[in-house]
Design a protein around this motif. Structure first.
Motif, PDB file in Angstrom:
ATOM      1  N   ARG A  56       2.655   3.352   1.439  1.00 18.86           N
ATOM      2  CA  ARG A  56       1.772   2.184   1.185  1.00 18.86           C
ATOM      3  C   ARG A  56       0.965   1.965   0.054  1.00 18.86           C
ATOM      4  O   ARG A  56       1.003   1.157  -0.674  1.00 18.86           O
ATOM      5  CB  ARG A  56       0.868   1.868   2.708  1.00 18.86           C
ATOM      6  N   LEU A  58       1.446   3.843  -2.765  1.00 20.06           N
ATOM      7  CA  LEU A  58       2.344   3.630  -3.772  1.00 20.06           C
ATOM      8  C   LEU A  58       3.003   2.256  -3.926  1.00 20.06           C
ATOM      9  O   LEU A  58       2.932   1.819  -5.293  1.00 20.06           O
ATOM     10  CB  LEU A  58       3.750   4.611  -3.670  1.00 20.06           C
ATOM     11  N   SER A  59       3.504   1.664  -3.072  1.00 20.49           N
ATOM     12  CA  SER A  59       3.760   0.223  -3.032  1.00 20.49           C
ATOM     13  C   SER A  59       2.910  -0.622  -3.375  1.00 20.49           C
ATOM     14  O   SER A  59       2.901  -1.430  -4.328  1.00 20.49           O
ATOM     15  CB  SER A  59       4.311  -0.199  -1.748  1.00 20.49           C
ATOM     16  N   ARG A  62       0.479   1.104  -7.121  1.00 23.45           N
ATOM     17  CA  ARG A  62       1.058   1.613  -8.136  1.00 23.45           C
ATOM     18  C   ARG A  62       2.082   0.363  -8.512  1.00 23.45           C
ATOM     19  O   ARG A  62       2.250  -0.011  -9.772  1.00 23.45           O
ATOM     20  CB  ARG A  62       1.789   2.619  -7.937  1.00 23.45           C
ATOM     21  N   ASP A  63       2.991  -0.217  -7.478  1.00 22.75           N
ATOM     22  CA  ASP A  63       3.894  -1.193  -7.715  1.00 22.75           C
ATOM     23  C   ASP A  63       3.353  -2.639  -7.479  1.00 22.75           C
ATOM     24  O   ASP A  63       4.242  -3.309  -7.724  1.00 22.75           O
ATOM     25  CB  ASP A  63       5.104  -0.948  -6.871  1.00 22.75           C
ATOM     26  N   ASN A  64       2.141  -2.760  -7.173  1.00 18.17           N
ATOM     27  CA  ASN A  64       1.635  -4.015  -6.958  1.00 18.17           C
ATOM     28  C   ASN A  64       2.409  -5.005  -6.098  1.00 18.17           C
ATOM     29  O   ASN A  64       2.705  -6.044  -6.143  1.00 18.17           O
ATOM     30  CB  ASN A  64       1.553  -5.070  -8.213  1.00 18.17           C
ATOM     31  N   TYR A  65       3.023  -4.064  -4.780  1.00 21.31           N
ATOM     32  CA  TYR A  65       3.918  -5.130  -3.998  1.00 21.31           C
ATOM     33  C   TYR A  65       3.292  -4.721  -2.682  1.00 21.31           C
ATOM     34  O   TYR A  65       3.078  -3.775  -2.034  1.00 21.31           O
ATOM     35  CB  TYR A  65       5.259  -4.303  -3.927  1.00 21.31           C
ATOM     36  N   TYR A  66       2.889  -5.826  -1.945  1.00 18.79           N
ATOM     37  CA  TYR A  66       2.161  -5.881  -0.865  1.00 18.79           C
ATOM     38  C   TYR A  66       2.871  -6.328   0.395  1.00 18.79           C
ATOM     39  O   TYR A  66       2.353  -6.473   1.631  1.00 18.79           O
ATOM     40  CB  TYR A  66       1.052  -6.985  -0.872  1.00 18.79           C
ATOM     41  N   THR A 109       7.000  12.519  -1.336  1.00 12.94           N
ATOM     42  CA  THR A 109       6.005  11.421  -1.927  1.00 12.94           C
ATOM     43  C   THR A 109       4.700  11.788  -2.076  1.00 12.94           C
ATOM     44  O   THR A 109       3.892  10.916  -2.693  1.00 12.94           O
ATOM     45  CB  THR A 109       6.121  10.401  -0.663  1.00 12.94           C
ATOM     46  N   TYR A 113       2.402  10.251  -5.330  1.00  9.37           N
ATOM     47  CA  TYR A 113       1.153   9.459  -4.999  1.00  9.37           C
ATOM     48  C   TYR A 113       0.032  10.019  -5.845  1.00  9.37           C
ATOM     49  O   TYR A 113      -0.546   9.734  -6.506  1.00  9.37           O
ATOM     50  CB  TYR A 113       0.999   9.808  -3.550  1.00  9.37           C
ATOM     51  N   TYR A 116       0.128   9.079  -9.391  1.00  8.06           N
ATOM     52  CA  TYR A 116      -0.411   7.694  -9.638  1.00  8.06           C
ATOM     53  C   TYR A 116      -2.201   7.741  -9.749  1.00  8.06           C
ATOM     54  O   TYR A 116      -2.696   7.084 -10.375  1.00  8.06           O
ATOM     55  CB  TYR A 116      -0.046   6.832  -8.467  1.00  8.06           C
TER      56      TYR A 116
END
Length: 279
Positions: A56, A58-59, A62-66, A109, A113, A116
């Motif tokens: 969660r 990382l998403s 790091r990736d700005n994906y919610y 993972t 993590y 990041y």
């Protein structure tokens, strides 16, 4: 008086992760199904929750994906309810994964993590505040410390269930957990009345323990690390129990057997309800 300084937990992440992987690889099939102090979760469920923490973060960070937007959140309790639902959904879905697969995913993972986290400026504003400490905005060092306490206490829940908890009571691991959790004290005591100059001394026993103080300046309680004033109350907590109090891992009636209050006991009683988790 000595005021608290930022806590540097980043170097501990890979070491703590390695301890977790070593632990999980040592477990028997029956160990994975043992109950824990985390409500209805088994050892395997907590391992699944730890994996969610890596993925969660990382998403989102790091990736700005919610993913799917949450329902409107208007209060602290709304946020807790939302997080509880996410956690329950994830753990239920991962019941179909085997312990070896969970272990492999946790190992694979953990490094990205950590990589990041190394990119963050410790003193920049964090994406998420440390709400259990009453903060509306937190710096990254506190966010990292909060994440460290999550990894520490969930691994310790597993270790407690399988009788291997001694490793994480070493000072290098336990003191940072406690030092971070104690940052919740001023917020937790915000409605506890106190006279100007009053001091409460909190002592956690054991090699990983330490001393923290709450000082009342006539308006509010402030956390300090040293004081020459005589305390109005002294709270001494058995080291193996402190983390369980702060994570709802022990009933109050049981915790009281391991906590000694001297002086004005009314000032010490709130410690039994203090939380350093979102709950």
């Amino acid at each position: 008086m000595k005021l608290p300084i930022p806590i540097q937990t980043l170097p501990l992440f890979p070491r703590l992760d390695q301890k977790l992987i070593e632990l999980l690889r040592s477990l028997s099939a029956s160990d994975w199904e043992k109950p824990t102090v985390a409500s209805r979760w088994t050892v395997k469920d907590i391992a699944a929750h730890l994996l969610d923490g890596n993925l969660r973060a990382l998403s989102m960070l790091r990736d700005n994906y919610y993913g799917q937007a949450p329902d409107p959140i208007h209060s602290y309790q709304d946020l807790v309810s939302y997080l509880n639902r996410l956690n329950a959904e994830w753990v239920l879905a991962l019941k179909r994964l085997s312990p070896p697969v969970l272990t492999e995913l946790l190992e694979s993972t953990g490094k990205p993590y950590y990589d990041y986290l190394k990119t963050l400026n410790p003193f920049d504003p964090a994406t998420f505040s440390v709400a259990w400490a009453g903060e509306q905005e937190s710096e990254n060092w506190f966010h990292l410390a909060r994440e460290y306490t999550e990894k520490w206490h969930h691994q310790q829940q597993i270790r407690l269930a399988v009788g291997q908890e001694g490793v994480l009571y070493a000072r290098e691991y336990y003191f940072p957990y406690l030092d971070t959790s104690m940052r919740a004290l001023p917020h937790h005591y915000r409605e506890v009345p106190g006279q100007e100059g009053a001091l409460i001394h909190f002592h956690v026993q054991g090699q990983g323990g330490g001393d923290w103080f709450l000082y009342h300046d006539g308006q509010r309680w402030t956390l300090v690390l040293e004081s020459t004033l005589p305390p109005a109350c002294r709270v001494s907590i058995e080291g193996t129990v402190a983390w369980r109090i702060f994570t709802k891992g022990i009933r109050r009636a049981d915790a009281e057997k391991y906590v000694t209050l001297t002086g004005n006991q009314a000032l010490g009683q709130p410690i039994f309800d203090m939380l350093a988790v979102m709950a």
